[in-house]
Enzyme design. Structure first.
Site, PDB file in Angstrom:
ATOM      1  N   ASP A  55       0.866  -1.171   0.000  1.00  0.00           N
ATOM      2  CA  ASP A  55       0.000   0.000   0.000  1.00  0.00           C
ATOM      3  C   ASP A  55       0.916   1.239   0.000  1.00  0.00           C
ATOM      4  OD1 ASP A  55      -2.338   1.650   0.647  1.00  0.00           O
ATOM      5  OD2 ASP A  55      -1.447   1.780   2.638  1.00  0.00           O
ATOM      6  N   ASP A 115      -0.201   5.164   1.008  1.00  0.00           N
ATOM      7  CA  ASP A 115      -0.449   6.158   2.057  1.00  0.00           C
ATOM      8  C   ASP A 115      -0.429   5.524   3.447  1.00  0.00           C
ATOM      9  OD1 ASP A 115      -0.901   8.633   0.621  1.00  0.00           O
ATOM     10  OD2 ASP A 115      -2.731   7.728  -0.157  1.00  0.00           O
ATOM     11  N   GLU A 128     -14.082   4.323   7.745  1.00  0.00           N
ATOM     12  CA  GLU A 128     -12.959   3.520   7.235  1.00  0.00           C
ATOM     13  C   GLU A 128     -12.281   2.738   8.363  1.00  0.00           C
ATOM     14  OE1 GLU A 128      -9.834   5.820   5.278  1.00  0.00           O
ATOM     15  OE2 GLU A 128      -8.559   4.059   5.167  1.00  0.00           O
ATOM     16  N   SER A 171      -2.593   1.430  -4.520  1.00  0.00           N
ATOM     17  CA  SER A 171      -2.987   2.557  -3.677  1.00  0.00           C
ATOM     18  C   SER A 171      -4.367   3.082  -4.018  1.00  0.00           C
ATOM     19  CB  SER A 171      -1.971   3.693  -3.836  1.00  0.00           C
ATOM     20  OG  SER A 171      -2.469   4.858  -3.220  1.00  0.00           O
ATOM     21  N   ALA A 172      -5.107   3.375  -2.974  1.00  0.00           N
ATOM     22  CA  ALA A 172      -6.411   4.016  -3.152  1.00  0.00           C
ATOM     23  C   ALA A 172      -6.251   5.538  -3.132  1.00  0.00           C
ATOM     24  CB  ALA A 172      -7.353   3.561  -2.048  1.00  0.00           C
ATOM     25  N   ASP A 216      -1.607  -0.965   5.770  1.00  0.00           N
ATOM     26  CA  ASP A 216      -1.962  -0.296   7.023  1.00  0.00           C
ATOM     27  C   ASP A 216      -3.462  -0.446   7.317  1.00  0.00           C
ATOM     28  OD1 ASP A 216      -2.943   1.561   5.069  1.00  0.00           O
ATOM     29  OD2 ASP A 216      -2.973   3.086   6.638  1.00  0.00           O
TER      30      ASP A 216
END
Ligand SMILES: Nc1ccn([C@@H]2O[C@H](COP(=O)(O)O)[C@@H](O)[C@H]2O)c(=O)n1
Length: 304
Positions: free
Chosen positions: A49, A51, A96, A164-165, A236
């Site tokens: 991931d 961020d 989230e 990555s989002a 994360d």
């Protein structure tokens, strides 16, 4: 594998004894690492991931920006847009990280968050050339030890796939700015679509949010990585756990999860799901130590 051999792994990687490290089953971790070392860097790929995994969560007591946050703190978007993006963050971020909601319950909220945020950003008529300055001004930071992480992967020709989002254009700029956007790095993310004047007019493809990376992973991984059946996965969020689902012939996977926020509430779920949990750890020390151990016998290779 004998007990004595396992203890040797632990001795070689003292970082695994740091106070920030939690493991559900230390023996299993050691066994996986030992298998990975024996099969070497040629069998390895890293899926990560971005961020808050490759970037820092906080620095000197202040939260570091996500790729969306970089736009937010820049002069590229208007005060009105900033206020609306903040409202969205306050509304959806608690969802989230909510420990008592299932992923299925969270997904519609995440779709809504990303869609609304992208709509706001598109209205701002952001120009491609403004992104470089926005990243420079943001103080975005990769985690401590990033140079060794990216360089060791490069020198051992280990592919690094970043799912990555966040905003792909921004995160590519962050990696470039840090001088580590090496040829073995591939990014799958939400990319802006610019018109002929360099002004953003849409986001490309389907939205990638925190909890649908698996679909993207299934579609994309095989295009870039062949015959690499060992995966070191870094994330994360519990949504990052299945990022390696697209890997065919997966033999060994070691999942390392950064637990940055709401540590007490979420510890149990993270320890259950990740092989190694790093609590409030702003460094890449543990992944680096594992990578150094796995690649120790292949230091003199030409990079890809
Ligand atoms: N408008 C938004 C949407 C998302 N975020 C945060 O970005 C993170 C990106 O996701 P990764 O899975 O790649 O880490 C996500 O955790 C959201 O909290 C945002 O800041 N603003």
């Amino acid at each position: 594998m004998g007990l004595i051999e396992l203890k040797v792994v632990l001795l070689q990687i003292p970082e695994l004894k740091h106070a920030s490290v939690r493991m559900r089953d230390g023996g299993r971790v050691e066994t996986i690492i030992e298998h990975m070392r024996r099969e070497g860097p040629n069998a390895l790929q890293v899926i990560s991931d971005f961020d808050m995994t490759l970037t820092r969560f906080a620095h000197k007591g202040t939260r570091c920006p996500t790729s969306y946050g970089i736009l937010h703190s820049s002069t590229v978007i208007s005060e009105d847009c900033k206020a609306k993006m903040s409202d969205l963050f306050d509304l959806y971020y608690p969802v989230e990280i909510n420990n008592s909601m299932s992923v299925e319950e969270k997904i519609p909220h995440m779709e809504e968050w990303w869609t609304r945020a992208h709509d706001l950003l598109i209205k701002e008529q952001i120009r491609k050339d403004q992104l470089v300055q926005a990243v420079r001004d943001s103080g975005a930071m990769l985690r401590e030890g990033y140079k060794s992480f990216f360089d060791v992967l490069r020198w051992n020709s280990v592919p690094l796939l970043i799912f990555s989002a966040g905003v792909g254009d921004i995160l590519e700029e962050v990696i470039t700015e840090h001088g580590v956007f090496h040829p073995n790095v591939r990014v799958f993310s939400n990319y802006m679509d610019f018109d002929q004047h360099g002004v953003v007019r849409a986001f490309k493809g389907d939205v990638i949010h925190t909890f649908n990376k698996r679909e993207g992973a299934l579609q994309n991984t095989q295009q870039f990585v062949h015959d690499r059946s060992n995966v070191l996965l870094l994330g994360d969020s519990l949504g990052d756990l299945d990022m390696a689902d697209g890997v065919q012939g997966l033999r060994n996977i070691l999942r390392i999860g950064y637990l940055n926020d709401k540590v007490e509430e979420r510890r149990e779920a993270y320890v259950k799901s990740y092989d190694i949990v790093l609590e409030k750890d702003e460094t890449l020390d543990v992944p680096n130590a594992i990578l150094n151990y796995i690649t120790a016998e292949k230091r003199d290779h030409t990079p890809v």
